[in-house]
Write a protein that holds these residues in place. Structure first.
Motif, PDB file in Angstrom:
ATOM      1  N   UNK A   1      11.133   3.263  -8.949  1.00 57.31           N
ATOM      2  CA  UNK A   1      11.893   2.459  -9.918  1.00 57.31           C
ATOM      3  C   UNK A   1      12.837   3.323 -10.741  1.00 57.31           C
ATOM      4  N   UNK A   2      12.537   4.620 -10.876  1.00 56.26           N
ATOM      5  CA  UNK A   2      13.505   5.502 -11.535  1.00 56.26           C
ATOM      6  C   UNK A   2      14.774   5.623 -10.707  1.00 56.26           C
ATOM      7  N   UNK A   3      14.605   5.838  -9.406  1.00 58.13           N
ATOM      8  CA  UNK A   3      15.801   5.981  -8.573  1.00 58.13           C
ATOM      9  C   UNK A   3      16.670   4.724  -8.658  1.00 58.13           C
ATOM     10  N   UNK A   4      16.003   3.562  -8.689  1.00 60.89           N
ATOM     11  CA  UNK A   4      16.757   2.314  -8.755  1.00 60.89           C
ATOM     12  C   UNK A   4      17.382   2.132 -10.140  1.00 60.89           C
ATOM     13  N   UNK A   5      16.540   2.284 -11.167  1.00 59.00           N
ATOM     14  CA  UNK A   5      16.978   1.925 -12.524  1.00 59.00           C
ATOM     15  C   UNK A   5      17.881   2.984 -13.152  1.00 59.00           C
ATOM     16  N   UNK A   6      17.576   4.257 -12.922  1.00 59.46           N
ATOM     17  CA  UNK A   6      18.338   5.321 -13.590  1.00 59.46           C
ATOM     18  C   UNK A   6      19.596   5.689 -12.824  1.00 59.46           C
ATOM     19  N   UNK A   7      19.484   5.659 -11.478  1.00 54.79           N
ATOM     20  CA  UNK A   7      20.600   6.194 -10.692  1.00 54.79           C
ATOM     21  C   UNK A   7      21.263   5.153  -9.788  1.00 54.79           C
ATOM     22  N   UNK A   8      20.735   3.933  -9.786  1.00 58.14           N
ATOM     23  CA  UNK A   8      21.324   2.914  -8.920  1.00 58.14           C
ATOM     24  C   UNK A   8      21.249   3.280  -7.457  1.00 58.14           C
ATOM     25  N   UNK A   9      20.123   3.848  -7.077  1.00 61.32           N
ATOM     26  CA  UNK A   9      19.941   4.292  -5.696  1.00 61.32           C
ATOM     27  C   UNK A   9      18.716   3.584  -5.115  1.00 61.32           C
ATOM     28  N   UNK A  10      18.851   3.108  -3.886  1.00 58.44           N
ATOM     29  CA  UNK A  10      17.716   2.473  -3.215  1.00 58.44           C
ATOM     30  C   UNK A  10      17.005   3.501  -2.355  1.00 58.44           C
TER      31      UNK A  10
END
Lengths: 121, 172, 976
Positions: C308-317
């Protein structure tokens, strides 16, 4: 890294400003002393786990030697005091006992000790 | 590029006299001969030209214009005649640097394990700067640092390095 | 909308700025990221999940975490001098133009030869090295060791000097809060409001910790706290600053990254803060634990919080189709974040029998399958997740279903980050309910006053939700899961990783237990669990839980391994800081140093001093130069810069009495105006320093020490004065640097000095071993008639500022006399020609003056001096002690320094017995033959005997025992 307050200049010095000098309150044995006394003076050290009295020099400071009462295991410092005393002062003894209620001095205070002269002067 | 944190400059025109004596007994005589009040523990007294610094319980350092050294030396020697005391010209023994500027303290914070904020305005702190012994006191524009002359190049190097442009200690 | 990679989400990413693209290289491929990316998020965005290979088995690995605990995504960063191995991709900010390379793979990430180890796992169990490499012996040297040496180490060491600058700074702060999350900021505000000086140090570039990602109005709450703190002048917020360790008496080290993100800013790259904290508040949060299921190390199996950090912080899936596997409620947040980002959540696998809390219900409400009582039996795929095999958690792994997925978000629960708390003695409690170790507030690390020097708050203290500050609702209890499924087979355990970085698996720890390892510390070293950069961050709790189960004992009985600083690796540059290049160490220079430099001097270190060793002329070897200097001194006159000699003033009514205690000889009887050679011993009787004392006045002596001995001897004197004879009236002052000293030496020395004028230096006015005060060439001077060379010699001391002037005047006035500057080596040879001892050559800490024929310098009248009692011990008076003699080489070769003279027979170890050794050895230009000194059994009684000195690979040296004085035995030259 320890912090000790130099009783001569009042500075709280950190360990890198100090030079260690080993156990305090050794009684010097010179010529004429027995082999056993001399050996004990030169080599035998208490090395306790717990309350200990030791010598430090405020080397990067006022240059004075002072003494510290310290717990070698917890590193609690009970106090620092001037080097010109044959035994820890009553104030230091009280501070140690306040923190370590069961602790008892292992020396006997004599009248001679209170004189300004050193044991062998 | 930003400016250096402070201006580092070596001071060459100062003389120094080391005085060792029982300050309780001989303090007045020293003060009289030095022309300055006796400083308290860890302090200095100054008239803007001369500075008398407390070095240890039985040691003072008189810093003064170099030209006045010889005269002060004999005045102190005379004042302490008959007293167990030591008065020495040590003018050539040390290197003296000024660290001037509003961020002078930050230069020293990089080198000395000393709480400069806790040092009184008229304090004299003996400590170390990186790997060598030094003494520090304040003056109007910043700080004065003295160390041994043999390491003057080292002191200049570390002070200049610590003052490098852009290296301020404020949070980024 | 700018595309920076196929896995960059169309929206979101609170830390990135899509407007600024940054190109970089990974594994030889050109990629693009954006400002705000970490290396890991940028590489992920480019669709690359595999970021390296594991240490032992070279298995493909991708990131497991999103922060400092990352064990897999360790990259070699930069090139040339800036190359740095083992940089965590998850904490390294992306810089445009960065060149990065995966580790532990050759020739490339995809085709790695070392991966053969992966197929040999059955033969590489725990303790493999210990078991295999001991026998047979020759195999170790010729087969195993070369292989291990080639493959050992995590990453590669850089081969060039680090071009970056580093610095240190000291700070003294009342309260240091470690961790800028919501708990830390709250604690900081409370402390600052009490008027204390407060620092908050946060390892990442952002304050807030997990709160903005994990809680609805998290960012608002953080912003409010930051606003309050910024308004308080006594509060300081430092980001990108990682607390690396807590030590005695509140000594806290923290590394601030200043120019990590911009190597060309011309700034120090990092700064090491050396903080003295009155109190440390540990607000370092918690780290999520992996789950131990088969295949949990396949790239794409990622901690739920990291997903969820990758998604929420960096917009990465991290994947398009995610399976969440958990034993607690928190991981459901990941499912919600993924759904909000438009990603598919294939299922949530929950080991618990039921999941009925608000978070699981919210996930169900979004139409996601929640399978309780379930577990993962295995992962499809090798270099990436292709599918997830499901089973019942209670069973032994019979596959019930296979779900398509490209990412697994796992959560085994959370462990408070207790490293800092534990570094300096803080103790932990095990909580069965929360399945974690947390700081025991009753057993904190204690400081100088015996009271707590640290406290823990928030998740670091075990309060995982920090509900009071975050407003989080209650969650259902965790189910401790140490192996998944509960009754996994042995075969499955071979594929369950505990420590990803060190390739330690459940099977390894169980094997260690089976082989008798009971102590967690021993198991750690046997299996390498939690070693290297991990230091227990990811692996600790799972590993010791497995060990506890294998030992059939509760977890607290097993305990934890020791948490050692630094929390994350520290670049050596920060420890060296300014100490490099010209200021690597303080070089002490004499007032004439620049002259020596400009006259081609070759310098040698003597302590921190740099002394001229010799002054080679063009075409001259050092040996040639030394020989020329000696001949010039013996024939005419030379000058030696003797400024480094220690000079200590000793003054007072008791000064004579005191010096009689310091020196073996009598100093109190020295008449004013005269000089006397003296020896200083330590209380153990051993000779530690020597030098000439001059009596300046009735109550004042000037004593000279060796170059290296000034500070030591001054400290030695002050020690005895302050601590033993404190009622003696003596003041000392170390005035070494106040004076420049020049030894003017040779038959023409007087002639030369008389040319400068100002003092009567005739033999009548200034005989040998006397001193006089006056002016030389208009410079105030003290002149000592002492000699270390055997020649007519005057040592002239002038104020240091005028040393160079004197030196230059001597060389100007003596041009026609061939006045020659000579260095320390010429001095050494000349003193050896005269049989004078040198501290450090003839002495080594076990030699007493009596061994060196220096009995004449020991007073027989004195009842006491430092070392006297020691010298009365039977071993010291033993006639068989080795004693000083001269040694004359029989074949013209110079004896090797330190060579041992052999005796008949062998000692109990089978080695030849010895009867002496060489202490000084030179080629004498004066005598045109080798000379040497040594200490030899009964030496002085064995004149003329020949000793043998075997030296490996050379013909045995033979030398005759002779008188140590090789030159001018009568001493007439110095006396002239």
């Amino acid at each position: 890294m320890l912090i000790l307050t130099c009783p001569y200049c009042g500075i709280s010095a950190e360990e890198t400003e100090l030079a260690p000098g080993g156990e305090a309150h050794l009684k010097r044995f010179g010529p004429g002393s027995s082999d056993a006394d001399f050996e004990s003076y030169l080599f035998a050290r208490k090395n306790p786990k717990g309350v200990h009295f030791e010598r430090w020099r405020h080397a990067y400071g006022c240059g004075k030697w002072f003494l510290a009462a310290r717990d070698t295991a917890t590193l609690q410092v009970f106090g620092t005091y001037k080097a010109q005393t044959p035994h820890p002062t009553p104030e230091i003894v009280a501070a140690v006992q306040a923190a370590r209620p069961g602790w008892q001095p292992d020396w006997i205070e004599t009248n001679a000790d209170t004189s300004a002269e050193s044991p062998k002067a | 590029m930003a400016e250096a944190l402070a201006k580092i400059s070596q001071v060459q025109d100062r003389g120094m006299i080391q005085i060792r004596a029982d300050l309780d007994r001989a303090g007045d005589a020293i003060a009289g001969a030095a022309g300055l009040a006796l400083p308290g523990q860890g302090r200095t007294t100054t008239d803007g030209s001369r500075l008398l610094g407390w070095m240890s319980p039985d040691e003072l350092l008189l810093v003064l214009p170099r030209a006045e050294t010889a005269e002060a030396l004999s005045a102190l020697t005379e004042a302490l005649a008959g007293e167990h005391a030591l008065v020495l010209d040590v003018s050539d023994m040390r290197a003296m640097f000024r660290i001037d500027g509003p961020k002078a303290a930050q230069v020293l914070m990089k080198l000395c394990p000393t709480d400069l904020a806790a040092m009184p305005p008229d304090g004299l702190r003996r400590t170390r700067a990186a790997q060598v012994a030094c003494g520090i006191w304040r003056d109007q524009a910043g700080y004065v640092l003295v160390g041994f002359r043999s390491v003057a190049d080292y002191l200049r190097g570390i002070l200049t390095g610590a003052a490098a442009p852009g290296t301020h200690l404020e949070p980024r | 909308m700018t595309q920076t990679g196929p896995f960059r989400l169309p929206r979101g990413g609170r830390l990135i700025d899509r407007a600024y693209q940054l190109p970089f290289r990974f594994d030889g491929r050109q990629m693009r990221g954006v400002v705000g990316d970490t290396l890991a998020s940028a590489i992920l965005a480019n669709g690359q999940i595999m970021m390296g290979r594991s240490f032992k088995y070279h298995r493909p690995r991708g990131p497991v975490a999103s922060g400092a605990e990352e064990p897999n995504a360790l990259l070699g960063l930069g090139e040339g001098g800036r190359f740095e191995p083992n940089q965590r991709a998850t904490t390294t900010a992306l810089v445009g133009g960065m060149v990065t390379a995966p580790q532990n793979c050759w020739p490339s990430l995809n085709a790695d030869v070392g991966a053969i180890n992966n197929w040999m796992y059955r033969f590489l169990p725990a303790g493999f090295y210990y078991k295999t490499f001991i026998h047979p012996r020759p195999f170790w040297k010729h087969v195993f060791e070369p292989i291990i040496r080639r493959s050992a180490g995590l990453g590669k060491a850089p081969t060039e000097a680090d071009p970056d600058r580093y610095e240190q700074a000291y700070a003294h702060v009342d309260v240091v809060v470690v961790g800028g999350g919501i708990a830390g900021l709250t604690a900081a505000r409370d402390a600052a409001k009490q008027g204390k000086s407060v620092w908050v140090i946060e390892q990442t570039p952002q304050f807030g910790g997990r709160t903005p990602t994990d809680h609805a109005d998290g960012q608002t709450r953080i912003d409010a706290l930051l606003a309050e703190l910024r308004a308080l002048p006594n509060a300081t917020l430092r980001r990108s600053t990682m607390a690396t360790g807590l030590y005695d008496h509140g000594y806290l080290l923290a590394r601030e990254a200043i120019a990590d993100h911009d190597p060309n800013a011309g700034l120090p790259r990092q700064r090491l803060w050396r903080i003295r904290a009155g109190h440390v508040v540990v607000a370092s949060g918690a780290l999520e634990r992996p789950l131990s299921f088969a295949g949990n190390d396949v790239p794409g199996v990622i901690l739920a919080s990291a997903v969820r950090d990758f998604i929420d912080l960096y917009g990465v899936a991290p994947g398009r189709k995610i399976v969440v596997v958990t034993n607690n409620d928190d991981a459901y947040r990941t499912a919600l974040v993924a759904l909000d980002a438009g990603l598919q959540v294939a299922a949530v696998i929950d080991a618990r029998a039921s999941a009925t809390g608000a978070l699981p219900e919210a996930v169900r409400a979004r139409g996601v399958r929640v399978l309780t009582g379930s577990a993962i039996a295995g992962i499809k795929g090798g270099k990436a997740v292709e599918g997830v095999k499901l089973c019942a958690h209670a069973g032994s792994g019979d596959v019930t279903e296979v779900i398509d997925a490209d990412c697994v978000a796992m959560s085994g629960g959370w462990s408070p980050v207790v490293h800092l708390w534990s570094h300096c003695g803080g103790k932990l409690n095990w909580s069965d309910a929360q399945a974690m170790f947390a700081p025991d507030p009753n057993r904190p690390p204690t400081g100088a006053d015996g009271r707590a020097m640290a406290s823990a708050v928030g998740a670091a203290a075990g309060d995982l939700l920090v509900a009071e500050a975050t407003g989080a609702g209650a969650e259902q209890a965790i189910l401790p899961v140490w192996v998944m499924p509960a009754n996994a087979t042995r075969k499955m355990k071979f594929k369950m990783w505990l420590d990803f970085q060190n390739d330690v698996k459940v099977s390894d720890v169980e094997l260690a237990a089976q082989e008798g390892y009971q102590s967690v510390e021993h198991t750690k070293r046997y299996t390498t669990l939690g070693m290297a950069t991990d230091q227990g961050k990811v692996s600790n709790i799972n590993g010791l839980a497995v060990l506890s189960n294998a030992l059939k004992q509760p977890i607290p009985q097993t305990g934890t391994t020791t948490f050692r600083p630094p929390y994350t690796p520290l670049t050596l540059g920060t420890i060296a800081a300014e100490a490099r290049g010209e200021v690597f160490q303080p070089l002490r220079k004499t007032p004439m140093h620049a002259w020596h430099e400009s006259h081609g001097a070759f310098f040698e270190p003597v302590g921190h001093w740099r002394r001229a060793y010799c002054y080679p002329k063009p075409g001259e070897s050092h040996g040639d130069a030394v020989a020329r200097e000696i001949r010039a001194v013996r024939a005419s006159v030379g000058t030696l810069d003797a400024s480094t000699l220690g000079k200590i003033i000793v003054k007072g009514p008791d000064a004579g009495k005191f010096l009689d205690m310091m020196y073996t000889g009598m100093m109190s009887s020295l008449p004013v105006g005269k000089c006397r050679y003296g020896l200083i011993c330590n209380e153990n009787g051993f000779l530690v320093d020597d030098g000439v004392a001059a009596r300046l006045s009735e109550d004042t002596w000037l004593v000279h020490t060796t170059t290296g001995g000034a500070d030591r001897m001054h400290a030695h004197m002050e020690d005895w004065l302050q601590c033993e004879w404190w009622d003696w009236k003596v003041y000392t002052a170390n005035v070494t640097e106040q004076w420049a000293q020049v030894a003017v030496v040779g038959p023409k020395a007087r002639v030369l000095l008389e040319r400068l004028g100002g003092m009567d230096l005739s033999a009548e006015a200034l005989p040998f071993m006397q001193w006089a005060e006056g002016e030389i060439a208009g410079i105030p001077a003290r002149v000592f008639r002492i000699s270390f060379s055997g020649e007519l010699s005057f040592e002239v001391a002038v104020p240091a500022n005028r040393g160079l002037e004197l030196w230059e005047k001597l060389h100007e006035a003596g041009r026609d006399l061939d006045v020659t500057p000579y260095g320390t080596e010429a001095m050494h040879v000349m003193r050896a020609e005269k049989g004078f001892i040198m501290i450090g050559d003839e002495t080594d800490g076990t030699v007493i003056p009596q061994d060196l024929g220096l009995g004449w310098a020991i007073s027989k009248k004195k009842t006491d001096y430092i070392g006297k009692r020691a010298q009365e011990r039977s071993h010291m008076t033993d006639p068989r002690r080795w004693k000083l003699v001269g040694l004359e080489s029989l074949d013209g070769r110079v004896l090797p320094d330190g060579a041992l003279a052999v005796a008949e027979g062998v000692n109990p170890n089978g080695q030849r017995k010895t009867q002496g050794r060489v202490t000084s050895t030179y080629m004498s230009p004066t005598l045109s033959k080798p000379i040497a000194m040594g200490i030899v059994l009964n030496g002085p009684d064995r004149m003329g005997e020949v000793l043998e000195f075997p030296v490996a690979g050379q013909e045995t040296y033979k030398a005759r025992i002779v008188d140590p004085v090789f030159y001018d035995k009568e001493g007439s030259r110095a006396n002239g």
